[in-house]
Write a protein that holds these residues in place. Structure first.
Motif, PDB file in Angstrom:
ATOM      1  N   UNK A  60      18.355 -11.305  12.210  1.00  0.00           N
ATOM      2  CA  UNK A  60      17.805 -11.456  13.569  1.00  0.00           C
ATOM      3  C   UNK A  60      17.637 -10.125  14.282  1.00  0.00           C
ATOM      4  N   UNK A  61      18.134  -9.050  13.687  1.00  0.00           N
ATOM      5  CA  UNK A  61      17.967  -7.736  14.285  1.00  0.00           C
ATOM      6  C   UNK A  61      19.041  -7.339  15.273  1.00  0.00           C
ATOM      7  N   UNK A  62      20.146  -8.083  15.314  1.00  0.00           N
ATOM      8  CA  UNK A  62      21.258  -7.722  16.208  1.00  0.00           C
ATOM      9  C   UNK A  62      22.214  -6.785  15.465  1.00  0.00           C
ATOM     10  N   UNK A  63      21.704  -5.651  15.056  1.00  0.00           N
ATOM     11  CA  UNK A  63      22.448  -4.729  14.196  1.00  0.00           C
ATOM     12  C   UNK A  63      23.722  -4.210  14.855  1.00  0.00           C
ATOM     13  N   UNK A 106      11.773  -2.208  10.489  1.00  0.00           N
ATOM     14  CA  UNK A 106      11.225  -3.565  10.511  1.00  0.00           C
ATOM     15  C   UNK A 106      11.230  -4.206   9.120  1.00  0.00           C
ATOM     16  N   UNK A 107      12.322  -3.989   8.386  1.00  0.00           N
ATOM     17  CA  UNK A 107      12.460  -4.631   7.071  1.00  0.00           C
ATOM     18  C   UNK A 107      13.652  -5.591   7.061  1.00  0.00           C
ATOM     19  N   UNK A 108      14.063  -6.062   8.240  1.00  0.00           N
ATOM     20  CA  UNK A 108      15.223  -6.935   8.334  1.00  0.00           C
ATOM     21  C   UNK A 108      14.902  -8.406   8.100  1.00  0.00           C
ATOM     22  N   UNK A 132      12.329  -9.092   0.808  1.00  0.00           N
ATOM     23  CA  UNK A 132      12.134  -8.571   2.158  1.00  0.00           C
ATOM     24  C   UNK A 132      10.652  -8.722   2.489  1.00  0.00           C
ATOM     25  N   UNK A 133      10.348  -8.998   3.745  1.00  0.00           N
ATOM     26  CA  UNK A 133       8.979  -8.818   4.222  1.00  0.00           C
ATOM     27  C   UNK A 133       8.900  -7.408   4.788  1.00  0.00           C
ATOM     28  N   UNK A 134       8.036  -6.588   4.204  1.00  0.00           N
ATOM     29  CA  UNK A 134       7.991  -5.174   4.589  1.00  0.00           C
ATOM     30  C   UNK A 134       6.568  -4.765   4.962  1.00  0.00           C
ATOM     31  N   UNK A 135       6.434  -3.892   5.964  1.00  0.00           N
ATOM     32  CA  UNK A 135       5.110  -3.350   6.298  1.00  0.00           C
ATOM     33  C   UNK A 135       4.610  -2.431   5.179  1.00  0.00           C
ATOM     34  N   UNK A 136       3.313  -2.433   4.953  1.00  0.00           N
ATOM     35  CA  UNK A 136       2.744  -1.507   3.983  1.00  0.00           C
ATOM     36  C   UNK A 136       3.022  -0.064   4.343  1.00  0.00           C
ATOM     37  N   UNK A 137       3.091   0.220   5.629  1.00  0.00           N
ATOM     38  CA  UNK A 137       3.385   1.592   6.074  1.00  0.00           C
ATOM     39  C   UNK A 137       4.759   2.040   5.599  1.00  0.00           C
ATOM     40  N   UNK A 195       6.111 -13.327   8.491  1.00  0.00           N
ATOM     41  CA  UNK A 195       7.127 -13.607   9.506  1.00  0.00           C
ATOM     42  C   UNK A 195       7.585 -12.270  10.058  1.00  0.00           C
ATOM     43  N   UNK A 196       7.316 -12.016  11.318  1.00  0.00           N
ATOM     44  CA  UNK A 196       7.702 -10.756  11.941  1.00  0.00           C
ATOM     45  C   UNK A 196       9.184 -10.806  12.328  1.00  0.00           C
ATOM     46  N   UNK A 197       9.808  -9.649  12.581  1.00  0.00           N
ATOM     47  CA  UNK A 197      11.192  -9.663  13.067  1.00  0.00           C
ATOM     48  C   UNK A 197      11.364 -10.492  14.343  1.00  0.00           C
ATOM     49  N   UNK A 198      10.382 -10.465  15.219  1.00  0.00           N
ATOM     50  CA  UNK A 198      10.477 -11.242  16.449  1.00  0.00           C
ATOM     51  C   UNK A 198      10.430 -12.745  16.156  1.00  0.00           C
ATOM     52  N   UNK A 199       9.567 -13.154  15.229  1.00  0.00           N
ATOM     53  CA  UNK A 199       9.487 -14.567  14.847  1.00  0.00           C
ATOM     54  C   UNK A 199      10.764 -15.013  14.135  1.00  0.00           C
TER      55      UNK A 199
END
Length: 214
Positions: A60-63, A106-108, A132-137, A195-199
């Motif tokens: 959820x990104x609550x690191x 943004x690979x969480x 992981x869902x990862x950005x191409x960047x 699925x984005x980190x926010x979603x």
């Protein structure tokens, strides 16, 4: 590993490789929740409650809520193997830095697509087909795939072995995580399948709310 070995009668998840083809960020936490519901040993239940809350916070990104006294010892120790490298992390600052970097890149959004799992007095062990869902960047900047489209998203799939160790009062001591370097595969996602980190945070909110240590 991607093909099912037919004709074998086994409970080994990584032989059967049975999983939904579309990645669902809630699948892994729900499977851990179900495992917890089947577990009767009070100490093992305490470990699994810690483990489940930890993973939900991470995805959820609550690191900044993971390395806290309720969940983790003051001086955690991690060994994280990925892409042929092993990161040795000692202490709260180093481990929090690892989780912060995962969040900031943004690979969480990640999880086990299928897994073997067990809990014992030492902690939790899993072997999984991981993604992981990862950005191409990210793939380009890390030198993983120079041909990745920077504005696209990819599934980064691989086999992984994880050991989470705990104290006798069910606090996390550390993690030993080793990925199979030869197993990495990448799948470009259609925009509607990302699925984005926010979603992910929103989809996991009900699970996190009920993932208490009580």
């Amino acid at each position: 590993m991607s093909a099912t070995q037919s004709g074998l009668s086994t409970h080994d998840a990584l032989t059967n490789m049975e999983y939904p083809k579309k990645f669902d960020v809630t699948q892994w936490p729900l499977e851990v929740e179900a495992y917890l519901a089947r577990t009767e040993n009070p100490f093992h239940r305490a470990i699994l409650k810690n483990y489940l809350r930890h993973l939900l916070l991470e995805i959820s990104g609550y690191w900044d809520q993971i390395i806290v006294p309720e969940l983790t010892v003051d001086d955690p120790s991690y060994r994280v193997g990925e892409m042929g490298r092993v990161h040795v992390l000692q202490g709260k600052e180093a481990v929090e830095g690892f989780y912060r970097e995962v969040f900031e890149t943004r690979i969480n959004v990640m999880g086990a697509r299928t897994m073997n799992m067990c809990v014992e007095d030492f902690g939790v062990t899993t072997e999984a087909y991981w993604t992981h869902i990862v950005p191409g960047s990210y793939l380009r900047s890390e030198g993983i795939d120079a041909d990745a489209e920077a504005d696209a998203h990819y599934l980064m799939n691989y086999n992984i072995f994880q050991v989470f160790t705990y104290t006798t009062d069910a606090k996390l001591i550390g993690e030993r995580i080793y990925s199979d370097f030869a197993s990495y595969q990448f799948e470009k996602l259609a925009p509607e399948d990302v699925t984005t980190p926010e979603q992910a945070r929103e989809q996991l909110r009900p699970l996190l709310e009920r993932a208490t240590l009580d």
